[in-house]
Scaffold this motif. Structure first.
Motif, short mmCIF file in Angstrom:
data_model
loop_
_atom_site.label_atom_id
_atom_site.label_comp_id
_atom_site.label_asym_id
_atom_site.label_seq_id
_atom_site.Cartn_x
_atom_site.Cartn_y
_atom_site.Cartn_z
N GLY A 1 108.55 36.01 49.80
CA GLY A 1 107.34 35.89 49.51
C GLY A 1 106.95 34.85 48.84
N THR A 2 105.48 34.68 48.55
CA THR A 2 105.09 33.88 47.48
C THR A 2 104.42 34.88 46.56
OG1 THR A 2 104.32 32.28 49.39
CG2 THR A 2 102.97 32.18 47.41
N ASN A 3 104.52 34.47 45.24
CA ASN A 3 104.18 35.12 44.06
C ASN A 3 103.05 34.26 43.40
OD1 ASN A 3 104.66 37.52 42.57
ND2 ASN A 3 105.61 36.12 41.05
N THR A 4 101.95 34.76 43.18
CA THR A 4 100.87 33.83 42.38
C THR A 4 100.58 34.88 41.31
OG1 THR A 4 100.01 33.04 44.62
CG2 THR A 4 98.75 32.95 42.73
N VAL A 5 100.73 34.13 40.24
CA VAL A 5 100.42 34.88 38.67
C VAL A 5 99.07 33.87 38.37
CG1 VAL A 5 101.09 35.30 36.48
CG2 VAL A 5 102.73 35.31 38.48
N ILE A 6 98.01 34.81 37.82
CA ILE A 6 96.93 34.17 37.21
C ILE A 6 96.57 34.63 35.85
CG2 ILE A 6 94.51 33.63 37.44
CD1 ILE A 6 94.97 34.10 40.54
N PRO A 7 96.59 33.95 34.83
CA PRO A 7 96.16 34.55 33.59
C PRO A 7 94.71 35.10 33.57
CG PRO A 7 96.62 32.22 33.01
CD PRO A 7 96.96 32.70 34.67
N LEU A 8 94.50 36.24 32.99
CA LEU A 8 93.08 36.63 32.86
C LEU A 8 92.39 36.33 31.42
CD1 LEU A 8 93.79 40.24 34.23
CD2 LEU A 8 92.80 38.24 35.44
N VAL A 9 92.19 35.04 31.41
CA VAL A 9 91.64 34.52 30.08
C VAL A 9 90.36 34.89 29.76
CG1 VAL A 9 91.13 32.16 28.94
CG2 VAL A 9 93.19 32.37 30.49
N GLU A 10 89.46 35.02 30.93
CA GLU A 10 88.14 35.42 30.75
C GLU A 10 88.09 36.75 30.27
OE1 GLU A 10 85.53 33.94 33.67
OE2 GLU A 10 86.62 32.02 33.78
N VAL A 11 88.95 37.63 30.51
CA VAL A 11 89.08 39.09 30.20
C VAL A 11 89.83 39.24 28.86
CG1 VAL A 11 89.04 41.48 31.08
CG2 VAL A 11 88.84 39.57 32.59
N ASN A 12 89.37 38.53 27.75
CA ASN A 12 90.16 38.49 26.49
C ASN A 12 91.59 38.54 26.62
OD1 ASN A 12 87.59 38.87 25.42
ND2 ASN A 12 87.73 41.12 25.58
N HIS A 13 92.14 37.72 27.55
CA HIS A 13 93.56 37.58 27.42
C HIS A 13 94.44 38.91 27.77
CE1 HIS A 13 95.70 33.87 27.91
NE2 HIS A 13 95.24 33.34 26.99
N ALA A 14 93.61 39.64 28.72
CA ALA A 14 94.22 40.97 28.80
C ALA A 14 95.40 41.09 29.41
CB ALA A 14 93.01 41.85 29.71
#
Length: 193
Positions: A168-181
């Motif tokens: 499968g394809t694994n996509t990871v997105i940093p939640l920068v706009e949520v105080n780097h949560a």
């Protein structure tokens, strides 16, 4: 404040703690069976609470009760509620959030369909739980790549609860706009290479 808003506030205040919990879980997209599991009560107990909630709020049905009883369901938060509901219902993709240490914080139906985990088994696990043994050390690399590039996308083998694997394809997105949560993760199954 209008008389209508005051009346609604008084009705909501009349709900017990358990009734409020049921209303909150339903607003998050849980169905009654999932609510009974979350709260450790029977399905018939949940049904009894719904009768009380509808009576206290003067609601015609469950959806009406949620609309009346959840202050967060007002227009200023409707998009958030709808987004949470939709994400939980997606079945073909595992979509969840991890904190900065990799601990899993959320679940959707896709997690169950792809990995075989129920919500209580999944939340709190480390995201390395679905890495194959020979790649467990790579779990932090995808976080680092996502931090540097804004997103990390890779195809690899994933491990299910029963020990079987899928490509499968694994996509990871940093939640920068949520105080780097932490990180949002999306896993999609695809044909083997």
């Amino acid at each position: 404040m209008s008389k209508k808003i005051i009346a609604e506030s008084l009705r909501v205040a009349a709900l017990s703690q358990r009734e409020s919990q049921i209303l909150e879980l339903a607003a998050q997209g849980y169905i009654d069976n999932q609510i009974s599991i979350q709260l450790g009560v029977s399905n018939s107990t949940v049904a009894t609470y719904w009768d009380r909630i509808r009576a206290k709020l003067g609601a015609n049905n469950r959806a009406h009760a949620i609309a009346l009883g959840m202050p967060r369901n007002r227009l200023d938060h409707a998009d958030e509620e709808l987004s949470n509901f939709i994400v939980r219902r997606i079945q073909d993709e595992a979509i969840f959030v991890c904190d900065r240490t990799g601990s899993i914080l959320s679940w959707n139906e896709g997690v169950h369909n792809l990995f075989g985990y129920e919500e209580k088994e999944w939340i709190g696990q480390h995201s390395s739980i679905f890495f194959i043994p020979e790649e467990k050390e790579d779990v932090n690399i995808e976080f680092e790549d996502a931090e540097k590039a804004g997103v990390s996308v890779n195809d690899r083998w994933h491990l299910r609860k029963d020990g079987s694997r899928f490509w499968g394809t694994n996509t990871v997105i940093p939640l920068v706009e949520v105080n780097h949560a932490g990180y949002a993760k999306i896993v999609r199954m695809k044909p083997e290479p």
